[in-house]
Design a protein around this motif. Structure first.
Motif, PDB file in Angstrom:
ATOM      1  N   PHE A 106      -0.170  -1.762   0.809  1.00  0.00           N
ATOM      2  CA  PHE A 106      -1.362  -2.540   1.166  1.00  0.00           C
ATOM      3  C   PHE A 106      -0.984  -4.000   0.959  1.00  0.00           C
ATOM      4  O   PHE A 106      -0.437  -4.356  -0.096  1.00  0.00           O
ATOM      5  CB  PHE A 106      -2.534  -2.202   0.249  1.00  0.00           C
ATOM      6  CG  PHE A 106      -3.097  -0.824   0.452  1.00  0.00           C
ATOM      7  CD1 PHE A 106      -4.142  -0.598   1.338  1.00  0.00           C
ATOM      8  CD2 PHE A 106      -2.578   0.259  -0.253  1.00  0.00           C
ATOM      9  CE1 PHE A 106      -4.660   0.674   1.519  1.00  0.00           C
ATOM     10  CE2 PHE A 106      -3.098   1.541  -0.080  1.00  0.00           C
ATOM     11  CZ  PHE A 106      -4.143   1.744   0.814  1.00  0.00           C
ATOM     12  N   PHE A 107      -1.317  -4.840   1.936  1.00  0.00           N
ATOM     13  CA  PHE A 107      -0.969  -6.261   1.833  1.00  0.00           C
ATOM     14  C   PHE A 107      -2.196  -7.095   1.470  1.00  0.00           C
ATOM     15  O   PHE A 107      -3.266  -6.936   2.068  1.00  0.00           O
ATOM     16  CB  PHE A 107      -0.412  -6.757   3.167  1.00  0.00           C
ATOM     17  CG  PHE A 107       0.922  -6.175   3.486  1.00  0.00           C
ATOM     18  CD1 PHE A 107       2.080  -6.710   2.954  1.00  0.00           C
ATOM     19  CD2 PHE A 107       1.026  -5.074   4.321  1.00  0.00           C
ATOM     20  CE1 PHE A 107       3.315  -6.165   3.239  1.00  0.00           C
ATOM     21  CE2 PHE A 107       2.254  -4.522   4.619  1.00  0.00           C
ATOM     22  CZ  PHE A 107       3.405  -5.064   4.072  1.00  0.00           C
ATOM     23  N   VAL A 108      -1.997  -7.980   0.493  1.00  0.00           N
ATOM     24  CA  VAL A 108      -3.062  -8.894   0.063  1.00  0.00           C
ATOM     25  C   VAL A 108      -2.457 -10.284  -0.146  1.00  0.00           C
ATOM     26  O   VAL A 108      -1.313 -10.524   0.260  1.00  0.00           O
ATOM     27  CB  VAL A 108      -3.750  -8.366  -1.230  1.00  0.00           C
ATOM     28  CG1 VAL A 108      -4.611  -7.145  -0.949  1.00  0.00           C
ATOM     29  CG2 VAL A 108      -2.713  -8.045  -2.300  1.00  0.00           C
ATOM     30  N   MET A 283       1.475 -14.540  -1.026  1.00  0.00           N
ATOM     31  CA  MET A 283       1.408 -13.168  -0.523  1.00  0.00           C
ATOM     32  C   MET A 283       1.577 -12.209  -1.703  1.00  0.00           C
ATOM     33  O   MET A 283       2.216 -12.550  -2.706  1.00  0.00           O
ATOM     34  CB  MET A 283       2.479 -12.912   0.540  1.00  0.00           C
ATOM     35  CG  MET A 283       3.903 -13.105   0.082  1.00  0.00           C
ATOM     36  SD  MET A 283       5.112 -12.903   1.419  1.00  0.00           S
ATOM     37  CE  MET A 283       5.039 -11.152   1.765  1.00  0.00           C
ATOM     38  N   ALA A 284       0.991 -11.050  -1.594  1.00  0.00           N
ATOM     39  CA  ALA A 284       1.110 -10.039  -2.644  1.00  0.00           C
ATOM     40  C   ALA A 284       0.912  -8.677  -2.009  1.00  0.00           C
ATOM     41  O   ALA A 284       0.458  -8.584  -0.867  1.00  0.00           O
ATOM     42  CB  ALA A 284       0.045 -10.278  -3.724  1.00  0.00           C
ATOM     43  N   MET A 285       1.284  -7.646  -2.727  1.00  0.00           N
ATOM     44  CA  MET A 285       1.091  -6.316  -2.165  1.00  0.00           C
ATOM     45  C   MET A 285       0.952  -5.254  -3.243  1.00  0.00           C
ATOM     46  O   MET A 285       1.212  -5.512  -4.438  1.00  0.00           O
ATOM     47  CB  MET A 285       2.201  -5.964  -1.179  1.00  0.00           C
ATOM     48  CG  MET A 285       3.562  -5.829  -1.768  1.00  0.00           C
ATOM     49  SD  MET A 285       4.844  -5.795  -0.481  1.00  0.00           S
ATOM     50  CE  MET A 285       4.447  -4.305   0.399  1.00  0.00           C
ATOM     51  N   LEU A 286       0.543  -4.097  -2.793  1.00  0.00           N
ATOM     52  CA  LEU A 286       0.416  -2.939  -3.670  1.00  0.00           C
ATOM     53  C   LEU A 286       1.117  -1.790  -2.962  1.00  0.00           C
ATOM     54  O   LEU A 286       0.986  -1.632  -1.744  1.00  0.00           O
ATOM     55  CB  LEU A 286      -1.074  -2.641  -3.851  1.00  0.00           C
ATOM     56  CG  LEU A 286      -1.488  -1.396  -4.636  1.00  0.00           C
ATOM     57  CD1 LEU A 286      -2.834  -1.637  -5.297  1.00  0.00           C
ATOM     58  CD2 LEU A 286      -1.542  -0.145  -3.778  1.00  0.00           C
ATOM     59  N   VAL A 287       1.849  -0.999  -3.729  1.00  0.00           N
ATOM     60  CA  VAL A 287       2.494   0.180  -3.153  1.00  0.00           C
ATOM     61  C   VAL A 287       2.096   1.384  -4.003  1.00  0.00           C
ATOM     62  O   VAL A 287       2.104   1.320  -5.238  1.00  0.00           O
ATOM     63  CB  VAL A 287       4.032   0.050  -3.116  1.00  0.00           C
ATOM     64  CG1 VAL A 287       4.625   1.158  -2.243  1.00  0.00           C
ATOM     65  CG2 VAL A 287       4.466  -1.313  -2.588  1.00  0.00           C
ATOM     66  N   THR A 288       1.737   2.457  -3.325  1.00  0.00           N
ATOM     67  CA  THR A 288       1.287   3.643  -4.059  1.00  0.00           C
ATOM     68  C   THR A 288       1.701   4.918  -3.329  1.00  0.00           C
ATOM     69  O   THR A 288       2.449   4.869  -2.346  1.00  0.00           O
ATOM     70  CB  THR A 288      -0.245   3.583  -4.299  1.00  0.00           C
ATOM     71  OG1 THR A 288      -0.638   4.653  -5.143  1.00  0.00           O
ATOM     72  CG2 THR A 288      -1.039   3.652  -2.996  1.00  0.00           C
ATOM     73  N   THR A 289       1.205   6.047  -3.823  1.00  0.00           N
ATOM     74  CA  THR A 289       1.546   7.330  -3.199  1.00  0.00           C
ATOM     75  C   THR A 289       0.568   7.602  -2.055  1.00  0.00           C
ATOM     76  O   THR A 289      -0.531   7.040  -2.011  1.00  0.00           O
ATOM     77  CB  THR A 289       1.415   8.489  -4.212  1.00  0.00           C
ATOM     78  OG1 THR A 289       0.019   8.619  -4.561  1.00  0.00           O
ATOM     79  CG2 THR A 289       2.214   8.216  -5.473  1.00  0.00           C
TER      80      THR A 289
END
Ligand code: PMP
Length: 483
Positions: A106-108, A283-289
C-alpha cells in the motif's frame, strides 16, 4: 525570487510558521541552501558534514534520483486511480527484497500514514482492538498514533487510553534488565507475556504489537538476542499481529541486512517504511500478507504511489545496489563503532556505544557508574560539533544520546573526522566542567550545573572554528536580536 537574508528568514518563520515546529539547533539555527552527498552548505557557504539526515539515504541530491524524478515529472504524473507501470514495477522490486509472505503493498505519503494504516489492518484482520507498544516509543504525528506514542504523552498532556498497553523498552543499558542479566531477551519478552496475561484478565484483546526492530526513538536501542522472536510468538498466540515500524531504519542502513527486522530472524505480519524510500521526496509504504491485506474494506490515497514518487523510489533502490551502499554501511559503521570504542576509556562521560551499520548512538552520561543521562552536556556537545562543521543531534528519551545517522555515502574518512572532533569536543566539555570552578561539587552536580555560557567559553579552546564563516555564536546573537 531574491534570496532572503538570514534575519528575514527567521522573522518570516516566526511570523508565519507554527512555533512548535521543530528546528534543529534552535539556539543558532542553520539556513541550509544547498546539499550534495553527505554535505550541506549554509547561507554563508560553510560546508557541514551531515550525520543527521537519515532521510537523504543515498546522499543529498543524488543525480540519478534527481534525474529520475525530473524525468517522470516532465512526462506524466497523476493521482491514484490509473494503471501505471512505475507503481507496479516498484511494488515488485520492494516485495522481492522481503520474505515471501510479505507481498502486498500500500502506498502512502508519510510514516504516520503508513502506521495508521497498519493499525487499521491489524484491527480488521484480528477483529481485536488493543495495541501493545514499547515505553518511550513514537510512531507518528496523527491522533491515532499519538495515542500509541508514549514519548509524546507527558509533553502533550495525553492520557493513556485503556486500549493501549505499554511494555518496558528492552534496553540493557538503562532498562530493568541490564547487559549482565542472564538471557535479557527472554526477560524482556516475559514482560510482554505478563502484559498479555493482564489484558486477558481484563477481557481485552490485542490486535497488534508495534515496535521499531532497531529502536531509534528510544535512543538507538538494539533489542537483545531473541527478544523479538519470543515477543512475536507470544503476540501471535494471543491472536494479535506483529508490526515492524521501519519508518526510520530500512533499505540496508543496518549493513548486515536490508531490513532491520531481518537482524532478529523474525518475519513481521506488517512492515511500514518511510524516510529513506524517497531520499527526501515524501513517500512511504506498507507491506503485508495477502490474508491481512484482503480484510481492508476501503483504501485510497490521492498521492500515494504516484508515478514521480515511484520513479524516485526505484532510483533510490538502483543507487543502493549500484554503489553497494549496504556493504558500505557495514564497513563504515564498523569504522565508527571502532573509533568511538577506542576513545571511550579516556572519557568519563562517554557511556554506552551501540548501533548497527550506519545508525550509531553514543550515550553522554554524568559518569559511567551512575549512567545518569547528561542532557546539557550532550546538547553543548552537539553545538560544539556544529561549530566544527559536523552535524550530530542529541536525541533519545533523555536527549543525551548522540545519534549518528548520515547519508549512506558516508566514508571511513568521514567516520574518522567525526570521532576526532567528538573526542576533542567532549574532552573540552569534561575539562570545562573542571575549569568552571565547580571542581568541589560532586561530579554529577558539576556537569549538571554548569551554565552554558561558561562552558561555551571554555569549549572554544576545544575545536577550531572556521574563520571564514560566521560563528554560531554570532548567528545565535542575530537570531536573538529579533526577540
Ligand atoms: N515511526 C517512527 C519510528 C518515526 O521515527 C517517525 C518519524 N520520526 C514516524 C513513524 C512518523 O513518520 P512521519 O514523520 O514520516 O509521518
Amino acid at each position: 525570487m531574491p534570496e532572503l537574508t538570514f534575519k528575514q528568514t527567521c522573522e518570516m518563520r516566526r511570523n508565519y510558521v507554527g512555533r512548535t515546529c521543530k528546528l534543529h539547533f534552535e539556539a543558532s539555527p542553520l539556513k541550509i541552501v544547498r546539499a550534495s552527498r553527505q554535505y550541506m552548505y549554509d547561507d554563508s557557504g560553510a560546508e557541514y558534514l551531515d550525520c543527521i539526515s537519515i532521510v537523504s539515504h543515498v546522499g543529498h541530491c543524488h543525480p540519478h534520483v534527481v534525474h529520475a524524478g525530473q524525468e517522470q515529472m516532465a512526462r506524466m504524473t497523476t493521482s491514484a486511480g490509473f494503471l501505471n507501470d512505475t507503481m507496479v514495477d516498484y511494488a515488485k522490486r520492494i516485495v522481492e527484497t522481503l520474505p515471501d509472505k510479505l507481498c502486498v503493498c500500500f502506498f502512502v505519503n508519510s510514516g504516520s500514514e503508513a502506521n495508521d494504516l497498519a493499525l487499521r489492518l491489524a484491527r480488521s484482520y484480528t477483529k481485536h482492538d488493543d495495541v501493545m507498544v514499547v515505553e518511550k516509543s513514537y510512531h507518528g504525528n496523527i491522533a491515532s498514533l499519538l495515542e500509541i506514542s508514549p514519548k509524546r504523552w507527558k509533553q502533550m498532556g495525553i492520557e493513556q487510553k485503556e486500549w493501549v498497553h505499554v511494555v518496558p523498552c528492552p534496553d540493557t543499558y538503562r532498562g530493568i534488565y541490564k547487559e549482565d542479566s542472564d538471557n535479557p531477551g527472554l526477560l524482556y519478552a516475559n514482560e510482554v507475556k505478563k502484559m498479555i496475561r493482564k489484558c486477558k484478565d481484563k477481557k481485552r484483546t490485542i490486535s497488534a504489537f508495534i515496535c521499531e526492530p532497531l529502536m531509534t526513538v528510544c535512543g538507538v536501542v538494539v533489542p537483545p538476542q531473541n527478544y523479538l522472536k519470543y515477543v512475536y510468538r507470544y503476540i501471535r498466540e494471543a491472536g494479535g499481529v506483529c508490526i515492524a515500524d521501519e519508518v526510520q531504519v530500512a533499505l540496508g542502513r543496518i549493513g548486515e541486512r536490508f531490513w532491520s527486522f531481518q537482524a532478529h530472524d523474525v518475519v513481521p505480519d506488517i512492515v511500514t517504511v518511510g524516510k529513506p524510500l524517497g531520499n527526501g521526496h515524501p513517500m512511504a509504504m506498507l507491506v503485508t500478507t495477502k490474508e491481512i491485506a484482503d480484510t481492508l474494506r476501503e483504501f485510497s490515497s490521492t498521492f500515494g504511489g504516484n508515478p514521480v514518487a515511484c520513479a524516485v523510489g526505484m532510483a533510490v533502490l538502483d543507487v543502493i545496489r549500484n554503489e553497494k551502499l549496504q556493504a558500505s554501511a557495514k564497513s563504515v559503521g564498523k569504522c565508527l563503532l571502532d573509533g568511538f570504542r577506542a576513545i571511550q576509556p579516556k572519557h568519563p562521560m562517554m557511556g554506552d556505544i551501540r548501533g548497527m551499520g550506519m545508525i550509531i548512538g553514543v550515550e553522554i552520561v554524568v559518569d559511567k557508574e551512575s549512567r545518569k543521562p547528561a542532557k546539557q552536556a550532550a546538547e553543548i556537545l552537539s553545538y560544539k560539533l556544529k561549530e566544527g562543521k559536523i552535524l550530530i543531534a542529541n536525541e533519545g528519551p533523555d536527549k543525551n544520546v548522540m545519534i549518528i545517522s548520515p547519508p549512506m555515502c558516508f566514508t571511513c574518512d568521514n567516520a574518522k573526522q567525526v570521532v576526532q572532533a567528538f573526542d576533542l569536543a567532549l574532552a573540552a566539555i569534561e575539562q570545562g566542567a573542571l575549569e568552571a570552578g565547580l571542581a568541589s561539587l560532586p561530579h554529577e552536580q558539576r556537569i549538571l550545573n554548569i551554565p552554558l555560557d561558561i562552558l561555551s567559553s571554555n569549549l572554544d579552546k576545544g575545536l577550531d572554528s572556521d574563520s571564514d564563516s560566521e560563528s554560531s555564536s554570532a548567528k545565535k546573537a542575530r537570531y536573538e536580536e529579533m526577540d
